[in-house]
Structure formats: C-alpha cells, structure tokens
Design a protein around this motif. Structure first.
Motif, PDB file in Angstrom:
ATOM      1  N   ALA A  36      18.692 -37.138  64.557  1.00 20.86           N
ATOM      2  CA  ALA A  36      17.358 -37.614  64.170  1.00 20.86           C
ATOM      3  C   ALA A  36      16.266 -36.959  65.012  1.00 20.86           C
ATOM      4  O   ALA A  36      15.221 -36.559  64.489  1.00 20.86           O
ATOM      5  N   ARG A  37      16.497 -36.848  66.321  1.00 24.08           N
ATOM      6  CA  ARG A  37      15.497 -36.220  67.185  1.00 24.08           C
ATOM      7  C   ARG A  37      15.283 -34.763  66.791  1.00 24.08           C
ATOM      8  O   ARG A  37      14.149 -34.287  66.728  1.00 24.08           O
ATOM      9  N   LEU A  38      16.365 -34.071  66.530  1.00 21.04           N
ATOM     10  CA  LEU A  38      16.255 -32.647  66.216  1.00 21.04           C
ATOM     11  C   LEU A  38      15.679 -32.430  64.817  1.00 21.04           C
ATOM     12  O   LEU A  38      14.909 -31.494  64.590  1.00 21.04           O
ATOM     13  N   ALA A  39      16.027 -33.306  63.868  1.00 23.09           N
ATOM     14  CA  ALA A  39      15.558 -33.154  62.489  1.00 23.09           C
ATOM     15  C   ALA A  39      14.158 -33.702  62.285  1.00 23.09           C
ATOM     16  O   ALA A  39      13.484 -33.339  61.319  1.00 23.09           O
ATOM     17  N   GLY A  40      13.738 -34.588  63.157  1.00 25.54           N
ATOM     18  CA  GLY A  40      12.421 -35.193  63.004  1.00 25.54           C
ATOM     19  C   GLY A  40      12.377 -36.287  61.964  1.00 25.54           C
ATOM     20  O   GLY A  40      11.307 -36.597  61.425  1.00 25.54           O
ATOM     21  N   ALA A  41      13.540 -36.900  61.660  1.00 27.29           N
ATOM     22  CA  ALA A  41      13.597 -37.994  60.692  1.00 27.29           C
ATOM     23  C   ALA A  41      14.825 -38.832  60.990  1.00 27.29           C
ATOM     24  O   ALA A  41      15.853 -38.307  61.439  1.00 27.29           O
ATOM     25  N   PRO A  42      14.776 -40.148  60.744  1.00 26.86           N
ATOM     26  CA  PRO A  42      15.944 -40.995  61.000  1.00 26.86           C
ATOM     27  C   PRO A  42      17.123 -40.609  60.107  1.00 26.86           C
ATOM     28  O   PRO A  42      16.954 -40.144  58.981  1.00 26.86           O
ATOM     29  N   VAL A  43      18.317 -40.837  60.620  1.00 26.57           N
ATOM     30  CA  VAL A  43      19.540 -40.625  59.868  1.00 26.57           C
ATOM     31  C   VAL A  43      19.923 -41.933  59.197  1.00 26.57           C
ATOM     32  O   VAL A  43      20.065 -42.961  59.856  1.00 26.57           O
ATOM     33  N   VAL A  44      20.102 -41.897  57.879  1.00 27.36           N
ATOM     34  CA  VAL A  44      20.499 -43.110  57.168  1.00 27.36           C
ATOM     35  C   VAL A  44      21.986 -43.110  56.835  1.00 27.36           C
ATOM     36  O   VAL A  44      22.566 -44.168  56.568  1.00 27.36           O
ATOM     37  N   ARG A  45      22.615 -41.943  56.868  1.00 25.60           N
ATOM     38  CA  ARG A  45      24.061 -41.866  56.626  1.00 25.60           C
ATOM     39  C   ARG A  45      24.606 -40.627  57.306  1.00 25.60           C
ATOM     40  O   ARG A  45      24.003 -39.566  57.245  1.00 25.60           O
ATOM     41  N   LEU A  46      25.749 -40.802  57.954  1.00 23.88           N
ATOM     42  CA  LEU A  46      26.407 -39.686  58.635  1.00 23.88           C
ATOM     43  C   LEU A  46      27.865 -39.674  58.215  1.00 23.88           C
ATOM     44  O   LEU A  46      28.618 -40.591  58.532  1.00 23.88           O
ATOM     45  N   GLY A  76      24.293 -27.797  72.175  1.00 24.39           N
ATOM     46  CA  GLY A  76      25.339 -28.678  71.675  1.00 24.39           C
ATOM     47  C   GLY A  76      25.179 -29.150  70.255  1.00 24.39           C
ATOM     48  O   GLY A  76      26.045 -29.875  69.747  1.00 24.39           O
ATOM     49  N   LEU A  77      24.105 -28.762  69.552  1.00 28.58           N
ATOM     50  CA  LEU A  77      23.885 -29.285  68.205  1.00 28.58           C
ATOM     51  C   LEU A  77      23.173 -28.254  67.334  1.00 28.58           C
ATOM     52  O   LEU A  77      22.169 -27.664  67.739  1.00 28.58           O
ATOM     53  N   LEU A  78      23.697 -28.079  66.124  1.00 26.64           N
ATOM     54  CA  LEU A  78      23.133 -27.175  65.125  1.00 26.64           C
ATOM     55  C   LEU A  78      22.919 -27.942  63.826  1.00 26.64           C
ATOM     56  O   LEU A  78      23.819 -28.650  63.362  1.00 26.64           O
ATOM     57  N   LEU A  79      21.740 -27.837  63.245  1.00 29.37           N
ATOM     58  CA  LEU A  79      21.444 -28.400  61.934  1.00 29.37           C
ATOM     59  C   LEU A  79      21.196 -27.255  60.958  1.00 29.37           C
ATOM     60  O   LEU A  79      20.421 -26.336  61.257  1.00 29.37           O
ATOM     61  N   MET A  80      21.821 -27.330  59.791  1.00 29.70           N
ATOM     62  CA  MET A  80      21.708 -26.242  58.822  1.00 29.70           C
ATOM     63  C   MET A  80      21.826 -26.784  57.407  1.00 29.70           C
ATOM     64  O   MET A  80      22.253 -27.924  57.193  1.00 29.70           O
ATOM     65  N   THR A  81      21.432 -25.947  56.463  1.00 30.76           N
ATOM     66  CA  THR A  81      21.559 -26.326  55.061  1.00 30.76           C
ATOM     67  C   THR A  81      23.022 -26.268  54.637  1.00 30.76           C
ATOM     68  O   THR A  81      23.860 -25.638  55.294  1.00 30.76           O
ATOM     69  N   GLU A  82      23.313 -26.938  53.530  1.00 33.93           N
ATOM     70  CA  GLU A  82      24.681 -26.988  53.013  1.00 33.93           C
ATOM     71  C   GLU A  82      24.828 -26.024  51.851  1.00 33.93           C
ATOM     72  O   GLU A  82      23.960 -25.956  50.969  1.00 33.93           O
ATOM     73  N   LEU A  83      25.928 -25.269  51.842  1.00 35.49           N
ATOM     74  CA  LEU A  83      26.225 -24.381  50.728  1.00 35.49           C
ATOM     75  C   LEU A  83      27.092 -25.105  49.708  1.00 35.49           C
ATOM     76  O   LEU A  83      27.905 -25.962  50.067  1.00 35.49           O
TER      77      LEU A  83
END
Length: 270
Positions: free
Chosen positions: A10-20, A76-83
């Motif tokens: 959430a901190r890295l994305a700038g939005a709360p996580v509603v499902r993981l 320690g953390l990478l956020l990326m789009t899904e293929l």
C-alpha cells in the motif's frame, strides 16, 4: 494477507490493499496479486533481488520485448503490471516470441556481464564484466563455486572449461539476455505471445537464451520465422550453454539433477 506485506504494498502503490492473493511464483521469492482500493490490480514480488529485477525489467522493456511494466520498486519489493497467461501458443505466437527475442538480443553491451551480481536464492550469479566470452562462460558460469560440486563432476567441468576457447566464439555480440528463459518464464495469452517474466539479465551470446528455452521444453514451430535463421553450429554449442542452468538446479534442488549434468557433459564431449 499479512499486515506487514499489505502495508508495504500500500505504501509503495499509494493506495490501500483490499485483497492480496498468493500466487505460485519462483522457488526463491514470494509473489502476490494485489487488488487496490483504486481498482488497480498489480503483481507484487518480495525478496532480496526485487530491485535488481526491476532494473532488468526496465532494460527488457526498453528494447520493445514484452514484459511486465515496473510500477514501483523499493528494497525488497517490486510492483508491476500483470501479463495475460493460460493461452496455447500457435506457430504465429511462437513467431511473435521469436521476433521479440530478436529485439531483446539486438540490444548490445560493451562487454559480457552485468553491472551487479545477482543470485538464484543461495546460488550466486557472478556478473563482473569480461571482454572474452569463453573466459566469461568458464569463470563466471561453469566453474563458479565448482568446489561445491561432487569431485567427479568438478573434474569434468574443469577439463571442459579449458577447451572452451576452441568450442565457443571468442567475441559474439554481447546481446542483452533474459538469463533464465525456461518455458515457465514465457507467457502466452488468449491473443498469442504475452511476454517474458522473471529475468536474470546480463550481456552474453544470444544462444544462451535459446539453449535455456530448449532445456525443459521445446522451441515451438514458427519461432525462427520471427527470430531469424539460427547459426548452423548452434546445436553443437547447446549443451555447453545448458550446463549452467543444469548446474544451478543441481545446487538448488540436489542430486536429482546430477543425471542431467552428466548427460550434458557427455554431449559436450567431457
């Protein structure tokens, strides 16, 4: 989801996580599909190599070869789009894959290697640049940590490594390699070739990627229509290049891969 993982995303994305949602990722990192409160869905990958992978994905993306787009990264953390995934590749899709890899390999470096070392979990990948390709393949790959191997395999590898100047080209173009191009890292969507994931990039002989693609599967019909005709000597060199991932599997997963290493050594003439 764990609070710490969700909060970090959430901190890295700038939005709360509603499902993981945990996903089947590599054996060496944790992978999640994160649904955010702003309706974005991202892939989150955690582990010590996250930022190194982000740099590699950016390098691949810059060539025009499809891969996940890096959204954000931190230690320690990478956020990326899904293929997209789950498609069945046709000859046309394989041709598109070949064309994409040709673009990747057309991006060349000044030497063989990468600015930083990398690792497959506990197995280090030494990338200090060298100008001599057979020497790089011997010192940075086949003989790296050779003392951890059974003595008979170590002796055969050392004998083979001494012959590499006669078996490999001295100065092939220093292509940008995916570096871990087994079939599971090539994704097919409903519309064909979707892209590549989980890189372990460095610059080297382009045949390294092609050898890996053929190690645990087969290169599909149509691939070379997109990639271009292979060098007639490629098949002779293939076991030399397949030895490295086989050795990595032996170190990671144990003696079940000793037979594969033995077979490839024999095919390479050692």
């Amino acid at each position: 989801m764990t609070v710490s993982t969700g909060d970090a995303i959430a901190r890295l994305a700038g939005a709360p996580v509603v499902r993981l949602q945990p996903l089947q990722g590599g054996d060496l990192s944790s992978v999640f599909r994160a649904t955010l409160a702003d309706d974005r869905t991202l892939i989150a990958k955690s582990g010590p190599e996250a930022q190194a992978e982000a740099a590699m994905l950016r390098a691949i993306h810059s060539t025009g070869c499809p891969c996940p787009t890096v959204v954000a990264d931190a230690p320690g953390l990478l956020l990326m789009t899904e293929l997209p995934d789950g498609g069945i590749p046709s000859a046309q899709a394989w041709a598109a894959c070949g064309a994409a890899l040709a673009r990747l390999h057309a991006a060349q470096g000044d030497s063989y290697g990468w600015p930083t070392d990398h690792a497959f979990g506990p197995v280090p990948i030494y990338n200090q640049p060298m100008a001599d390709w057979p020497a790089f393949w011997a010192e940075r790959r086949l003989l790296a940590d050779v003392d951890t191997l059974p003595p008979d395999l170590a002796r055969r590898l050392e004998t083979l490594a001494a012959r590499l100047p006669d078996l490999l080209p001295a100065a092939p173009p220093a292509a940008l390699l995916h570096g871990d191009l087994w079939s599971g890292n090539v994704l097919w969507g409903p519309d064909g070739f979707a892209g590549v994931i989980d890189p372990a990039c460095y610059h080297g002989h382009a045949e390294v990627d092609l050898a890996m693609l053929a190690l645990f599967g087969r290169i599909g019909d149509g691939f070379f229509d997109g990639y271009g005709a292979p060098d007639p000597e490629m098949r002779k060199r293939r076991p030399l290049y397949q030895l490295w991932p086989a050795l990595v599997h032996l170190r990671l997963f144990g003696s079940g891969y000793a037979g594969l290493v033995d077979r490839l050594l024999s095919e390479a003439g050692a």
